[in-house]
Design an enzyme around this catalytic site. Structure first.
Site, PDB file in Angstrom:
ATOM      1  CG  ASP A   1      12.918  -6.702  -0.898  1.00 45.45           C
ATOM      2  OD1 ASP A   1      11.911  -6.641  -1.628  1.00 45.45           O
ATOM      3  OD2 ASP A   1      12.917  -6.277   0.287  1.00 45.45           O
TER       4      ASP A   1
ATOM      5  CG  ASN B   1      10.122   5.273  -3.900  1.00 44.02           C
ATOM      6  OD1 ASN B   1      10.737   4.837  -4.866  1.00 44.02           O
ATOM      7  ND2 ASN B   1      10.150   4.702  -2.701  1.00 44.02           N
TER       8      ASN B   1
ATOM      9  CD  GLU C   1       4.612   2.522   0.143  1.00 42.08           C
ATOM     10  OE1 GLU C   1       3.814   2.620   1.101  1.00 42.08           O
ATOM     11  OE2 GLU C   1       5.454   1.619   0.051  1.00 42.08           O
TER      12      GLU C   1
ATOM     13  CD  GLU D   1      11.428   1.397  -0.989  1.00 48.80           C
ATOM     14  OE1 GLU D   1      10.783   0.475  -0.444  1.00 48.80           O
ATOM     15  OE2 GLU D   1      11.145   2.599  -0.830  1.00 48.80           O
TER      16      GLU D   1
ATOM     17  CG  HIS E   1       9.564  -3.929  -1.722  1.00 46.73           C
ATOM     18  ND1 HIS E   1      10.759  -4.156  -1.057  1.00 46.73           N
ATOM     19  CD2 HIS E   1       9.281  -2.619  -1.546  1.00 46.73           C
ATOM     20  CE1 HIS E   1      11.159  -3.013  -0.489  1.00 46.73           C
ATOM     21  NE2 HIS E   1      10.286  -2.067  -0.787  1.00 46.73           N
TER      22      HIS E   1
HETATM   23  C1  XIL Z   1      10.438  -0.419   5.666  1.00 44.88           C
HETATM   24  C2  XIL Z   1      11.689  -0.717   6.479  1.00 44.88           C
HETATM   25  O1  XIL Z   1      12.521  -1.567   5.706  1.00 44.88           O
HETATM   26  C3  XIL Z   1      11.322  -1.373   7.784  1.00 44.88           C
HETATM   27  O2  XIL Z   1      12.479  -1.509   8.614  1.00 44.88           O
HETATM   28  C4  XIL Z   1      10.279  -0.535   8.528  1.00 44.88           C
HETATM   29  O3  XIL Z   1       9.870  -1.202   9.696  1.00 44.88           O
HETATM   30  C5  XIL Z   1       9.089  -0.268   7.614  1.00 44.88           C
HETATM   31  O4  XIL Z   1       9.524   0.343   6.416  1.00 44.88           O
HETATM   32  N1  XIL Z   1       8.340   0.876   1.216  1.00 44.88           N
HETATM   33  C6  XIL Z   1       9.167   1.898   1.609  1.00 44.88           C
HETATM   34  C7  XIL Z   1      10.151   1.683   2.696  1.00 44.88           C
HETATM   35  O5  XIL Z   1       9.149   2.960   0.980  1.00 44.88           O
HETATM   36  O6  XIL Z   1      10.373   2.843   3.454  1.00 44.88           O
HETATM   37  C8  XIL Z   1       9.731   0.548   3.614  1.00 44.88           C
HETATM   38  O7  XIL Z   1      10.790   0.313   4.521  1.00 44.88           O
HETATM   39  C9  XIL Z   1       9.387  -0.662   2.800  1.00 44.88           C
HETATM   40  C10 XIL Z   1       8.245  -0.391   1.871  1.00 44.88           C
END
Ligand code: XIL
Length: 353
Positions: free
Chosen positions: A261, A195, A153, A259, A231
């Site tokens: 979802d 990422n 990020e 990641e 996400h």
């Molecule tokens: C999130 C985890 O899923 C949570 O359990 C934690 O509290 C916060 O981080 N982007 C990312 C991940 O790169 O590492 C994050 O994961 C979600 C957003």
């Protein structure tokens, strides 16, 4: 020949039914046959104590990412004190079950230990501390963790500007290149990623990431891939995912959805789950449509483990398994995408990592 063996093994694997009626191992078999990784983010506690969780992971996925335990806060909670218990558990589990591991993550503005987050280190100290951390973590798992999210990020949430994080403030914008070099020195074989989220479809932030990647590659910096977090909000998945990923591939990079979802606003209806299945299918199809899209990782094993309800109140049901560990239509959506695309391994840019 290798492809034939993999396909035959995959076909045999599908033939064995699971107790719930779903073919055992279909998804790993199919994913391997396509030469992509199908991954999930895992948490240390259930990995240690929950047999059903472990079976679900290795029965359906080919790759794992540590959801939290490789983050700086957990790996180096005090300056100079490293805790390898979580990372060792994840990597050990993966090796026992023949899964690959994505390393997540080295430099991120979140989940930092207090001693680092307070920002009291000057540029020289920060550089030394970062090198030590990267050396220790990447070096420990060299050859076992095959790719790393080196910078996570780097852009602001909702703008194409580089994020004003700890490293940016002390080292300037070239911290991204510096971090990539550090990781490369710690494990010259590892695939190194930036990422990011909010860059899955085209737009100003994706364009800025593209410019950053192009500039790093022009300068010979060891950047090998881009992770598109994915996400997504149900009903709002970008339509140009493949097209956007493809331009990064044309720069010479691997890409992956790192990641995934798809969160649904409550209350969740049957029809939402059916539509969510199409969204999961679409994301897999998008990856399969892009040469050098090396994998798709979903962010958590079941809806009971997902970060969504805590971080996005009012949203839920984001993953392919429900809280009772039962497969949802989303799982079938992914399988359908893999079944439809029958290109053998080897037809892709790269094999399974
Ligand atoms: C999130 C985890 O899923 C949570 O359990 C934690 O509290 C916060 O981080 N982007 C990312 C991940 O790169 O590492 C994050 O994961 C979600 C957003």
């Amino acid at each position: 020949m290798g492809a034939v063996v993999v396909l035959v093994a995959a076909v045999l694997a599908w033939a064995l039914p699971e107790p719930d009626g779903a073919p055992r191992g279909e998804r790993p078999g199919l994913a391997r046959a396509h030469g992509i990784a199908l991954g999930t983010a895992v948490a240390v506690d259930p990995l240690g104590g929950d047999t059903a969780y472990r079976e679900l992971v290795s029965g359906h996925y080919t790759s794992v990412t540590a959801e939290n335990t490789m983050k700086w806060q957990y790996v180096q909670p005090e300056r100079g004190t490293f805790d390898w218990s979580g990372p060792d558990a994840v990597v050990g589990f993966a090796e026992e079950r023949g899964l690959s591991v994505r390393g997540h993550t080295l430099l991120w503005h979140n989940q930092l230990p207090d001693w680092l987050a307070e920002g009291s280190l000057d540029a020289g100290e920060l550089r030394a501390v970062t090198r030590e951390h990267v050396d220790a973590l990447v070096g420990r798992y060299a050859g076992r963790v095959t790719s790393w999210d080196v910078v996570n990020e780097p852009f602001e949430d909702d703008s194409p500007r580089l994020r004003d994080n700890l490293w940016y403030r002390a080292l300037g914008e070239d911290y991204v290149a510096e971090a990539l070099w550090m990781a490369h020195e710690a494990d010259p074989e590892a695939k190194l990623y930036v990422n990011e989220y909010g860059v899955e479809g085209g737009g100003a932030k994706a364009d800025a990431l593209y410019e950053l990647a192009a500039d790093l590659l022009d300068r010979g910096v060891p950047l090998h891939g881009i992770g598109f977090q994915g996400h997504f909000v149900h009903g709002n998945v970008p339509e140009d995912l493949a097209e956007n990923m493809r331009r990064f591939v044309e720069l010479g990079l691997d890409v992956e959805v790192s990641e995934l979802d798809v969160r649904i606003p409550e209350p969740v209806e049957e029809e939402d789950l059916a539509a969510q299945a199409e969204e999961y299918r679409y994301v897999l199809e998008s990856c399969l449509a892009v040469s050098r899209c090396v994998g798709v990782t979903v962010w958590g094993v079941t809806d009971a483990h997902s970060w969504i309800p805590e971080w996005f109140p009012g949203y839920t049901a984001a993953l392919p398994f429900d809280g009772d560990y039962t497969p949802k239509p989303a799982l079938a959506g992914m399988v359908e995408a893999l079944r439809r695309d029958r290109r053998p391994r080897g037809a892709r840019g790269r094999g399974v990592r």
